[in-house]
Design a protein around this motif. Sequence first.
Motif, mmCIF file in Angstrom:
data_model
loop_
_atom_site.group_PDB
_atom_site.id
_atom_site.type_symbol
_atom_site.label_atom_id
_atom_site.label_comp_id
_atom_site.label_asym_id
_atom_site.label_seq_id
_atom_site.Cartn_x
_atom_site.Cartn_y
_atom_site.Cartn_z
ATOM 1 N N SER A 137 -4.388 -2.952 -3.027
ATOM 2 C CA SER A 137 -3.789 -3.136 -1.709
ATOM 3 C C SER A 137 -4.818 -2.924 -0.604
ATOM 4 O O SER A 137 -4.897 -3.706 0.352
ATOM 5 N N LEU A 138 -5.604 -1.860 -0.717
ATOM 6 C CA LEU A 138 -6.654 -1.621 0.263
ATOM 7 C C LEU A 138 -7.690 -2.735 0.254
ATOM 8 O O LEU A 138 -8.169 -3.168 1.314
ATOM 9 N N LEU A 139 -8.030 -3.227 -0.927
ATOM 10 C CA LEU A 139 -8.995 -4.318 -1.042
ATOM 11 C C LEU A 139 -8.476 -5.581 -0.367
ATOM 12 O O LEU A 139 -9.209 -6.251 0.365
ATOM 13 N N LEU B 289 0.833 -1.207 0.000
ATOM 14 C CA LEU B 289 0.000 0.000 0.000
ATOM 15 C C LEU B 289 0.866 1.255 0.000
ATOM 16 O O LEU B 289 0.632 2.181 -0.783
ATOM 17 N N ILE B 290 1.873 1.285 0.836
ATOM 18 C CA ILE B 290 2.770 2.440 0.890
ATOM 19 C C ILE B 290 3.530 2.581 -0.426
ATOM 20 O O ILE B 290 3.671 3.682 -0.964
ATOM 21 N N GLY B 291 3.998 1.472 -0.952
ATOM 22 C CA GLY B 291 4.749 1.522 -2.203
ATOM 23 C C GLY B 291 3.917 1.999 -3.374
ATOM 24 O O GLY B 291 4.371 2.815 -4.187
ATOM 25 N N SER B 292 2.690 1.509 -3.470
ATOM 26 C CA SER B 292 1.856 1.914 -4.605
ATOM 27 C C SER B 292 1.388 3.356 -4.476
ATOM 28 O O SER B 292 1.243 4.052 -5.477
ATOM 29 N N SER B 293 1.155 3.811 -3.267
ATOM 30 C CA SER B 293 0.735 5.204 -3.116
ATOM 31 C C SER B 293 1.910 6.171 -3.281
ATOM 32 O O SER B 293 1.736 7.286 -3.761
ATOM 33 N N MET B 294 3.112 5.760 -2.916
ATOM 34 C CA MET B 294 4.277 6.619 -3.065
ATOM 35 C C MET B 294 4.885 6.552 -4.464
ATOM 36 O O MET B 294 5.679 7.418 -4.838
ATOM 37 N N ALA B 295 4.501 5.557 -5.244
ATOM 38 C CA ALA B 295 5.003 5.475 -6.618
ATOM 39 C C ALA B 295 4.558 6.678 -7.424
ATOM 40 O O ALA B 295 5.248 7.103 -8.350
ATOM 41 N N MET B 296 3.406 7.214 -7.050
ATOM 42 C CA MET B 296 2.923 8.384 -7.760
ATOM 43 C C MET B 296 3.904 9.537 -7.599
ATOM 44 O O MET B 296 4.191 10.248 -8.559
ATOM 45 N N LEU B 297 4.431 9.701 -6.414
ATOM 46 C CA LEU B 297 5.400 10.780 -6.206
ATOM 47 C C LEU B 297 6.689 10.532 -6.983
ATOM 48 O O LEU B 297 7.258 11.453 -7.563
ATOM 49 N N ALA B 298 7.138 9.290 -7.009
ATOM 50 C CA ALA B 298 8.409 8.976 -7.646
ATOM 51 C C ALA B 298 8.334 9.070 -9.166
ATOM 52 O O ALA B 298 9.332 9.379 -9.819
ATOM 53 N N LEU B 299 7.179 8.801 -9.745
ATOM 54 C CA LEU B 299 7.052 8.849 -11.197
ATOM 55 C C LEU B 299 6.512 10.170 -11.710
ATOM 56 O O LEU B 299 6.990 10.701 -12.713
ATOM 57 N N VAL C 280 -2.438 6.035 -13.191
ATOM 58 C CA VAL C 280 -3.288 4.851 -13.311
ATOM 59 C C VAL C 280 -2.709 3.689 -12.498
ATOM 60 O O VAL C 280 -3.434 3.004 -11.761
ATOM 61 N N SER C 281 -1.415 3.478 -12.588
ATOM 62 C CA SER C 281 -0.779 2.395 -11.838
ATOM 63 C C SER C 281 -0.888 2.620 -10.337
ATOM 64 O O SER C 281 -1.141 1.680 -9.578
ATOM 65 N N SER C 282 -0.706 3.840 -9.907
ATOM 66 C CA SER C 282 -0.791 4.150 -8.485
ATOM 67 C C SER C 282 -2.205 3.957 -7.957
ATOM 68 O O SER C 282 -2.396 3.400 -6.870
ATOM 69 N N VAL C 283 -3.191 4.381 -8.720
ATOM 70 C CA VAL C 283 -4.582 4.219 -8.298
ATOM 71 C C VAL C 283 -4.957 2.741 -8.241
ATOM 72 O O VAL C 283 -5.556 2.275 -7.259
ATOM 73 N N ILE C 284 -4.590 1.983 -9.254
ATOM 74 C CA ILE C 284 -4.907 0.553 -9.272
ATOM 75 C C ILE C 284 -4.175 -0.171 -8.144
ATOM 76 O O ILE C 284 -4.757 -1.006 -7.442
ATOM 77 N N GLY C 285 -2.907 0.127 -7.947
ATOM 78 C CA GLY C 285 -2.139 -0.521 -6.887
ATOM 79 C C GLY C 285 -2.657 -0.189 -5.507
ATOM 80 O O GLY C 285 -2.757 -1.068 -4.635
ATOM 81 N N THR C 286 -3.009 1.073 -5.271
ATOM 82 C CA THR C 286 -3.549 1.465 -3.977
ATOM 83 C C THR C 286 -4.895 0.806 -3.736
ATOM 84 O O THR C 286 -5.169 0.305 -2.636
#
Length: 110
Positions: free
Chosen positions: A101-103, A50-60, A92-98
Amino acid sequence: MSPVAMSLEELIPSNHMKSNIYSVLIRTSLVLSTLVVALSIPFFGLVTSLIGSSMAMLALILPCVCFLSILKGKITRFQVSVCVLIIVVGTVSSVIGTYTSLLEIVQQLL
């Protein structure tokens, strides 16, 4: 782990001999502490994802947005289109990953 270990190794006083034993002890204790945390916290992998997918948005996305805002009007259409593509794919990747993960976390709790 390497940046953390190197930072801790720099804290060793200069009057002590910086031998490989200090390095091995520091790195071993870091790995063991990570193992203890991973085993003691339930859903550690899911929280990490969850942390990785939500923070990927910042990194990309953030570098591309900064590049576009700093060099506005000085870059080619190709560069703009590549940055926009990276921003769209990252979002899109960050939203899908988050979301997934939450699901998974909710499914594990129920």
